[in-house]
Design an enzyme around this catalytic site. Sequence first.
Site, PDB file in Angstrom:
ATOM      1  N   THR A 190      73.831 -79.007  37.664  1.00  0.00           N
ATOM      2  CA  THR A 190      72.940 -79.055  38.785  1.00  0.00           C
ATOM      3  C   THR A 190      72.741 -80.516  39.287  1.00  0.00           C
ATOM      4  O   THR A 190      72.294 -81.372  38.548  1.00  0.00           O
ATOM      5  CB  THR A 190      71.671 -78.560  38.192  1.00  0.00           C
ATOM      6  OG1 THR A 190      71.599 -77.462  37.659  1.00  0.00           O
ATOM      7  CG2 THR A 190      70.607 -78.376  39.857  1.00  0.00           C
ATOM      8  N   ARG A 226      62.966 -64.159  44.843  1.00  0.00           N
ATOM      9  CA  ARG A 226      62.942 -64.626  46.349  1.00  0.00           C
ATOM     10  C   ARG A 226      62.195 -64.214  47.208  1.00  0.00           C
ATOM     11  O   ARG A 226      61.582 -63.056  47.117  1.00  0.00           O
ATOM     12  CB  ARG A 226      64.547 -64.588  46.986  1.00  0.00           C
ATOM     13  CG  ARG A 226      65.365 -65.506  45.913  1.00  0.00           C
ATOM     14  CD  ARG A 226      66.854 -65.259  46.169  1.00  0.00           C
ATOM     15  NE  ARG A 226      67.862 -65.670  45.357  1.00  0.00           N
ATOM     16  CZ  ARG A 226      68.408 -66.947  45.448  1.00  0.00           C
ATOM     17  NH1 ARG A 226      67.742 -68.025  46.143  1.00  0.00           N
ATOM     18  NH2 ARG A 226      69.234 -67.344  44.585  1.00  0.00           N
ATOM     19  N   LYS A 253      71.890 -69.917  30.043  1.00  0.00           N
ATOM     20  CA  LYS A 253      71.499 -70.878  30.892  1.00  0.00           C
ATOM     21  C   LYS A 253      70.094 -71.162  30.809  1.00  0.00           C
ATOM     22  O   LYS A 253      69.239 -70.035  31.006  1.00  0.00           O
ATOM     23  CB  LYS A 253      71.721 -70.479  32.663  1.00  0.00           C
ATOM     24  CG  LYS A 253      73.071 -70.166  32.708  1.00  0.00           C
ATOM     25  CD  LYS A 253      73.365 -69.752  34.051  1.00  0.00           C
ATOM     26  CE  LYS A 253      72.890 -70.494  35.256  1.00  0.00           C
ATOM     27  NZ  LYS A 253      72.971 -69.962  36.528  1.00  0.00           N
TER      28      LYS A 253
END
Length: 479
Positions: free
Chosen positions: A276, A74, A218
């Site tokens: 999602t 990030r 994931k």
Amino acid sequence: MPRLTKIVATLGPASRDPQILETLIRTGVNVVRLNFSHGKADDHVQTAAEVRRIAASVGRPIGILADLQGPKIRIGKFEEGKIHLDVGQRLILDAKCELGNQERVGLDYKDLPRDVSPGNILLLDDGRIELEVENVQGPEIFTVVRHGGVLSNNKGINRKGGGLSAPALTAKDMDDIKTAAMIGADFLAVSFPKSASDMYMARQLMLAAGGRALTIAKIERVEAVAALEEILDASDGLMVARGDLAVEVGDAAVPALQKRMIRLAREKNKLAITATQMMESMTHSPTPTRAEVSDVANAVLDGTDAVMLSGETAAGEFPVETVDAMVRICREAQRSLPVTLDRGFLDRTFTRIDQSVAMAALFAAYHLNVKAVAALTTTGSTALWMSRLNCGLPIFGLTEEPAALSRMTLFREVFPLLLPEMGNDRDLLRRKAEERLLEAGVVAKGDLIVLSYGDKMGQSGGTNTLSIVRVGEPLPAKR
């Protein structure tokens, strides 16, 4: 016909209140997701205890999924909280910058300058902002804005086409695995795995901490798509994590990948969760869009074990309405599911006795006028195998093990029921199973059911017997 596809709901400020949580469970939530990207260990311990308490009071088993944060790739924070970027503007991503401004911003992932080179495209905030790398000098990445907009604190970064080297399991994740084991999580979702070794490591850390959670990979990276079979072989299931995945591979590629992942998971006797933005508009609206209805329905038709809600139930204004809408969509979609059991047997080879018995139970149920299939199971594996083929009948997983009861909450078509003190007397076991199904209201006297069980209940992998039983008939006399 009961709802076959399970619902996973993320807990957060909008859903942690005990009354809201109980309503969500009564409305149709099967598994709750604890997002370890937010909150402290003590928060998750308290939330898990509350989930268990409410589930017991409602009389329904509820699974707990602990979702690891994974590497924080990030940007940092801005002096004013956000900036606006115009096309053609320059922005420096600086690993040493403490507080950003209009010209530069810091990085949580300090190794990013080593992972990029001129010409690379960096996608920020789920692809809303697009930067092209012009040059890299030490800790600084010089970029030009190709798609602009508002960029605020701590937004995620992806490199188009993948290739970032951040490890799947961070030091924080390793600590969080210990917390997940302590609270007895039933499922552990591993963020951003790139290879089978990431999943093997997560499993070993969970076992070392004393946990028994099933591991869920994931699928969010390009590298994970390339290594999909190996990752799945090392896991108990996968999550089609469409957010980051779409940013890396392109949104147009995701629907076909979703179908492929779910199909492969079912073929390998693994679990699949579709996640999602499934009902994202309901974060602020009491009704879903028509596109969202189609999205959820298509996931059901694809054969997913579960559909997952994220911000909709964690921070949305209508968490209960969202779950209720998802329940209705799942039920309606399953009416169109074809029963293709015979075709499902053609390309399968069974090498284990317990798996062969599970498949024989489905075959018998399919060709007889059977009301239900029931698997007496210690680990839940027999019920899982049965659920990989659509037989058009509910499958009831009867177990005396609380851990197996909770993990079966995620298995498509499987309805877990507690059967205490099963014992080893087969006739008594059959009678107990009939009584439990009658008590649950899923069969009536005179109904035909198929039971699978083992000579020695309580022994993992011991299923070796199949019985076709008419409920309420006298037991055969013992010789």
